[in-house]
Design an enzyme around this catalytic site. Structure first.
Site, PDB file in Angstrom:
ATOM      1  CB  CYS A  29      -0.885  -0.019   1.252  1.00 12.12           C
ATOM      2  SG  CYS A  29      -2.022   1.389   1.366  1.00 12.12           S
ATOM      3  CG  HIS A  64      -5.292  -2.265  -1.843  1.00 11.47           C
ATOM      4  ND1 HIS A  64      -4.354  -2.827  -0.999  1.00 11.47           N
ATOM      5  CD2 HIS A  64      -5.120  -0.917  -1.747  1.00 11.47           C
ATOM      6  CE1 HIS A  64      -3.667  -1.854  -0.412  1.00 11.47           C
ATOM      7  NE2 HIS A  64      -4.106  -0.679  -0.858  1.00 11.47           N
ATOM      8  CD  GLU A  65      -6.126   1.441  -4.663  1.00 11.40           C
ATOM      9  OE1 GLU A  65      -6.408   2.341  -3.851  1.00 11.40           O
ATOM     10  OE2 GLU A  65      -4.954   1.015  -4.814  1.00 11.40           O
ATOM     11  CG  HIS A  94      -7.395   2.723   0.435  1.00 16.71           C
ATOM     12  ND1 HIS A  94      -6.777   2.972   1.638  1.00 16.71           N
ATOM     13  CD2 HIS A  94      -6.452   2.159  -0.355  1.00 16.71           C
ATOM     14  CE1 HIS A  94      -5.511   2.575   1.574  1.00 16.71           C
ATOM     15  NE2 HIS A  94      -5.284   2.074   0.376  1.00 16.71           N
TER      16      HIS A  94
HETATM   17 ZN   LIG Z   1      -3.543   1.202  -0.258  1.00 17.85          ZN
END
Ligand SMILES: [Zn+2]
Length: 174
Positions: A93, A135-136, A139
């Protein structure tokens, strides 16, 4: 357009739930800044494929991705479905670039989003692109890869140790 500072693990902003973008023209400047910031990160770190707006301190549901020669500007992305089949990987990340986290991601995802004209779009992704989208998207809800570590004992590793023991750049694997 501007290169912005990437906020790091420990900054409480990374834990906030980003808000829906109601007028897409308000996301254009953010998208441009994300692009510049991603390119600067790639230049200084030698890797990097995607960044969420919250990582430059903007709590809007906006993601910018460059993968396999394609660019994706995702406004209000939503994972509609993800496969039950998962694979194990070491994730990294921008907000803690020297920490690798071993976790499981779905092999395949189906995503709905708006582009910069406001048009509704859909995409289907698998493997490297699928895990990046997961993953995004995390966020945007204040979720980080460390939250998904398979365990605390054997699923955290520095990037240096990862490269030494596994002998490869993690992002070249997928
Ligand atoms: Zn990240």
């Amino acid at each position: 357009m501007a290169i912005r500072r990437i906020i790091e693990l420990g900054d409480p902003l990374l834990r906030c739930k980003s808000r829906e973008v109601t007028a897409v023209d308000q996301a254009i400047e953010t998208l441009n800044d994300l692009k510049d910031t991603l390119h600067e990160f790639q230049r200084t770190h030698g890797f990097g494929r995607g960044i969420a707006a919250i990582q430059i301190g903007v709590p809007d549901r906006v993601i910018y991705i460059e993968i396999a020669g394609e660019t994706y500007e995702l406004i209000n992305p939503e994972i509609e479905r993800q496969s039950e089949e998962q694979f194990e990987m070491w994730d990294d990340c921008f907000s803690f670039p020297n920490l690798m986290v071993r976790l499981n991601r779905s092999e395949r995802v189906w995503l709905r989003y708006q582009d910069r004209t406001g048009a509704e779009r859909r995409l289907e992704a698998e493997w490297a692109f699928a895990e990046l989208l997961q993953h995004e998207a995390d966020h945007l809800d204040g979720v980080l890869s460390v939250d998904r570590a398979i365990d605390l004992k054997d699923s955290l590793m520095t990037r240096g140790e990862y490269l030494r023991t596994l002998g490869k750049n993690p992002l070249s694997t997928f």
